[in-house]
Design a protein around this motif. Structure first.
Motif, mmCIF file in Angstrom:
data_model
loop_
_atom_site.group_PDB
_atom_site.id
_atom_site.type_symbol
_atom_site.label_atom_id
_atom_site.label_comp_id
_atom_site.label_asym_id
_atom_site.label_seq_id
_atom_site.Cartn_x
_atom_site.Cartn_y
_atom_site.Cartn_z
ATOM 1 N N UNK A 1 3.050 12.343 -6.352
ATOM 2 C CA UNK A 1 1.668 12.273 -6.480
ATOM 3 C C UNK A 1 1.142 13.874 -6.232
ATOM 4 N N UNK A 2 2.102 14.692 -5.453
ATOM 5 C CA UNK A 2 1.638 16.116 -5.155
ATOM 6 C C UNK A 2 2.645 16.919 -5.184
ATOM 7 N N UNK A 3 3.437 17.297 -6.568
ATOM 8 C CA UNK A 3 4.552 18.036 -6.731
ATOM 9 C C UNK A 3 3.937 19.529 -6.398
ATOM 10 N N UNK A 4 4.821 20.254 -5.685
ATOM 11 C CA UNK A 4 4.387 21.838 -5.624
ATOM 12 C C UNK A 4 4.993 22.588 -6.524
ATOM 13 N N UNK B 1 9.935 7.732 -14.066
ATOM 14 C CA UNK B 1 9.195 6.448 -13.824
ATOM 15 C C UNK B 1 10.250 5.473 -13.198
ATOM 16 N N UNK B 2 11.619 5.597 -13.765
ATOM 17 C CA UNK B 2 12.577 4.846 -13.073
ATOM 18 C C UNK B 2 12.795 5.426 -11.633
ATOM 19 N N UNK B 3 12.975 6.443 -11.494
ATOM 20 C CA UNK B 3 12.933 7.167 -10.059
ATOM 21 C C UNK B 3 11.849 6.765 -9.064
ATOM 22 N N UNK B 4 10.791 6.790 -9.664
ATOM 23 C CA UNK B 4 9.635 6.451 -8.728
ATOM 24 C C UNK B 4 9.438 4.881 -8.283
ATOM 25 N N UNK B 5 10.161 4.111 -9.319
ATOM 26 C CA UNK B 5 10.221 2.888 -9.014
ATOM 27 C C UNK B 5 11.290 2.476 -7.896
ATOM 28 N N UNK B 6 12.390 3.139 -7.762
ATOM 29 C CA UNK B 6 13.458 2.885 -6.769
ATOM 30 C C UNK B 6 13.714 3.633 -5.558
ATOM 31 N N UNK C 1 0.792 -1.212 0.049
ATOM 32 C CA UNK C 1 -0.075 0.210 -0.016
ATOM 33 C C UNK C 1 0.856 1.272 -0.077
ATOM 34 N N UNK C 2 2.145 1.389 0.465
ATOM 35 C CA UNK C 2 2.921 2.527 0.860
ATOM 36 C C UNK C 2 3.783 2.482 -0.359
ATOM 37 N N UNK C 3 3.989 1.242 -1.280
ATOM 38 C CA UNK C 3 4.886 1.210 -2.243
ATOM 39 C C UNK C 3 3.988 0.678 -3.592
ATOM 40 N N UNK C 4 3.013 1.266 -3.869
ATOM 41 C CA UNK C 4 2.456 0.653 -5.121
ATOM 42 C C UNK C 4 3.237 0.589 -6.449
ATOM 43 N N UNK C 5 3.928 1.306 -6.578
ATOM 44 C CA UNK C 5 4.758 1.290 -7.795
ATOM 45 C C UNK C 5 6.136 0.802 -7.947
#
Length: 575
Positions: A551-554, A523-528, A258-262
């Motif tokens: 998910x919430x970039x400022x 997408x690679x950064x989000x993966x690891x 749940x905390x690491x869906x990707x």
């Protein structure tokens, strides 16, 4: 501030049999305010349910209990069994996790729920019937199921029955033990929503026990993190989940879908040892443990407002810190600012992604952080000591860097053995035999052959993927605490890229080193990545946890980057 309804002081529980003693809970301290929800989370066997049973006074005879348990200022763990019965269900009730074992298979649902009312209340049959209808409405259970038996109900229905049983006498404190175990996704959400609604409507105080991070996030206000009977971290649930301060808590989060869906799921490496009476209970699995941790048990202490951690090092340490780093290049009277007042923090054992478009200054910043390039202004510290030149790249357990181009990263005239062994020979680390053993060990770790024939091959005979693994092996032979990986997958085909990255992430999880991963692939950064820094034109314009950034970039630039990436993916799917 609400009054404390439950207070636990120095609670220890041990189980004894003829041959062994098991310390299930060790000096646990916590309190629970009226109307709040406190969660206790941890791996199986951490002592969560034992605490619940101690509060209820339902431990078996082979359990020895020390410490104090107060309910509404009354010390309840020393009461007689008759006195404890006056508290159970009437004041404190429990929703058990194993509904098939708890419910009596030969009693109807109606009889099992009303049993508690009959025992602890003096209601007439008419009042009992009225209360049963209220309970059915409360837990959203159709009254027609009351005349059925447990095996005739679904798992979700049985869980509702257990909740109704616990609420039958309107207790002030409800202990909920693993409320969603073995339930399907839809039923799980229904039970969570039900508990949230009950807590808000009835203002019930809850002690929630679970190994599920998602359940904790949805239900609890505060959370205790337990391991081997000890509380290792305590704080507001939101703070603990967003920025864990104990390496164990971070490991639990990385193992949660749940905390690491990707991201790929990684368990906590290492093994427990049986005798840890003197040292920290987690030191054999901790990525930042020291010799001191083997002999000294940490106490749970405040590290900030409303945050406690039991760690000899004060929680997860900052491994590398860069402050106000600036670098300008001059070429034919033309000045190019590569870095401008950049700052970055990397904690022990975490992966930080440094992202941005080509030319944003990522590689310059990384090279300065390693000490291989001098900045114009700013400071870099590694474990609190200044990084100057190669003072941390030339030592074991320091900093190592893997460059983007695997072909230029190694001397083509060297053999594989010579490339990996070179830093060991320069520093005269170990005997020749020990160096060879180390070379073979890191080759095994990066999944390359260790035969003599392979060791004697020249680097120019290797493929791009093999050369990148070789570069990783050369870095790992120095046992770094921080590995800087600069676009190491950009020149690889997709299949080789996937293999290399999964290999590197697995090594990082097993060895526990921190990593700064430089990439323009979001997408690679989000993966690891655990955390992300976003660079634009030499400046760090945004930073935060991976979930926050993706998910919430400022920043407008962050939203623009993510928008482009999503658009690229959508085009790819359509084609």
């Amino acid at each position: 501030m609400e009054k404390q309804l439950l207070k636990v002081e120095a609670l220890s529980v041990s189980y004894h049999d003829v041959k062994t003693t098991v310390d299930a809970v060790r000096k646990a301290d916590f309190s629970l305010e009226k109307g709040s929800v406190l969660g206790i989370i941890g791996e199986s066997g951490s002592g969560k349910t034992t605490i619940a049973m101690a509060i209820m006074g339902l431990l078996k005879k082979n359990a020895a209990v020390e410490g104090n348990i107060y309910y509404d200022d009354m010390k309840i763990n020393t009461l007689s069994e008759k006195e404890k019965n006056s508290y159970r269900w009437k004041h404190i009730a429990i929703v058990y996790q194993n509904h098939l074992d708890i419910l009596n298979p030969v009693m109807s649902i109606y009889d099992q729920i009303t049993e508690g009312i009959r025992r602890h209340r003096t209601h007439s049959e008419k009042e009992i019937e009225k209360r049963m209808k209220e309970l059915c409405r409360m837990v959203k259970l159709d009254e027609k199921w009351l005349c059925h038996y447990p095996h005739q109900l679904s798992g979700g229905m049985r869980q509702k029955v257990l909740i109704a049983m616990a609420l039958c006498c309107e207790p002030d404190l409800l202990i909920v033990d693993e409320p969603t175990t073995a339930l399907d996704a839809v039923t799980r959400e229904e039970i969570i929503d039900l508990l949230i609604q009950l807590q808000k409507q009835k203002k019930i105080t809850m002690l929630l026990i679970s190994h599920d991070m998602y359940v904790m996030k949805r239900l609890s206000n505060r959370v205790l993190v337990m391991y081997e009977g000890r509380v290792l971290e305590e704080g507001f649930t939101k703070d603990v989940l967003e920025k864990p301060m104990h390496t164990y808590t971070r490991g639990l989060l990385k193992a949660s879908l749940e905390t690491n869906p990707y991201q790929d799921l990684w368990g906590i490496p290492g093994e427990d040892i049986e005798n840890k009476e003197k040292g920290c209970v987690f030191y054999t699995r901790c990525v930042q443990s020291t010799q001191y941790c083997q002999s000294h048990s940490p106490t749970l202490q405040y590290i900030s407002l409303e945050r406690k951690v039991a760690c000899n090092r004060g929680g997860i340490i900052t491994l590398l810190e860069g402050k106000n780093i600036s670098k300008t290049y001059s070429y034919k009277n033309h000045l190019t600012t590569a870095c401008k007042n950049c700052h970055i923090n990397i904690r022990s054992g975490e992966i930080i992604a440094l992202i941005g478009q080509s030319g944003s200054g990522k590689t310059t910043l990384a090279t300065i952080l390693s000490g291989l390039l001098k900045s114009d202004t700013g400071e870099v510290y590694f474990e609190g000591k200044a990084v100057e030149g190669n003072n941390f790249t030339k030592i074991q357990q320091g900093i190592q860097i893997v460059f983007q181009d695997p072909f230029s990263a190694s001397n083509e005239g060297f053999t594989i053995e010579e490339v990996i062994m070179e830093p060991l020979e320069i520093l005269k680390l170990g005997s020749i035999e020990e160096r060879i053993m180390k070379v073979k060990r890191v080759l095994e770790e990066v999944q390359l052959p260790t035969s003599q024939g392979f060791l004697e091959r020249q680097c120019n005979s290797l493929s791009g993927g093999q050369r990148q693994r070789l570069a990783i092996a050369r870095s790992l032979v120095m046992e770094p605490k921080l590995l800087i990986a600069d676009e190491i997958s950009s020149m690889l085909d997709p299949s080789t890229k996937a293999n290399v990255l999964r290999l590197l992430k697995g090594l990082q999880n097993t060895r526990g080193f921190a990593m700064l991963y430089i990439t323009h692939d979001l997408m690679l950064a989000r993966k690891i990545a655990d955390g992300v820094y976003v660079m634009k034109e030499g400046e760090i314009i945004e930073e935060g946890s991976s979930s926050k950034i993706f998910y919430h970039p400022e920043s407008d630039y962050g939203r623009e980057l993510l928008g482009r990436e999503v658009e690229k993916k959508e085009i790819g799917y359509q084609s």
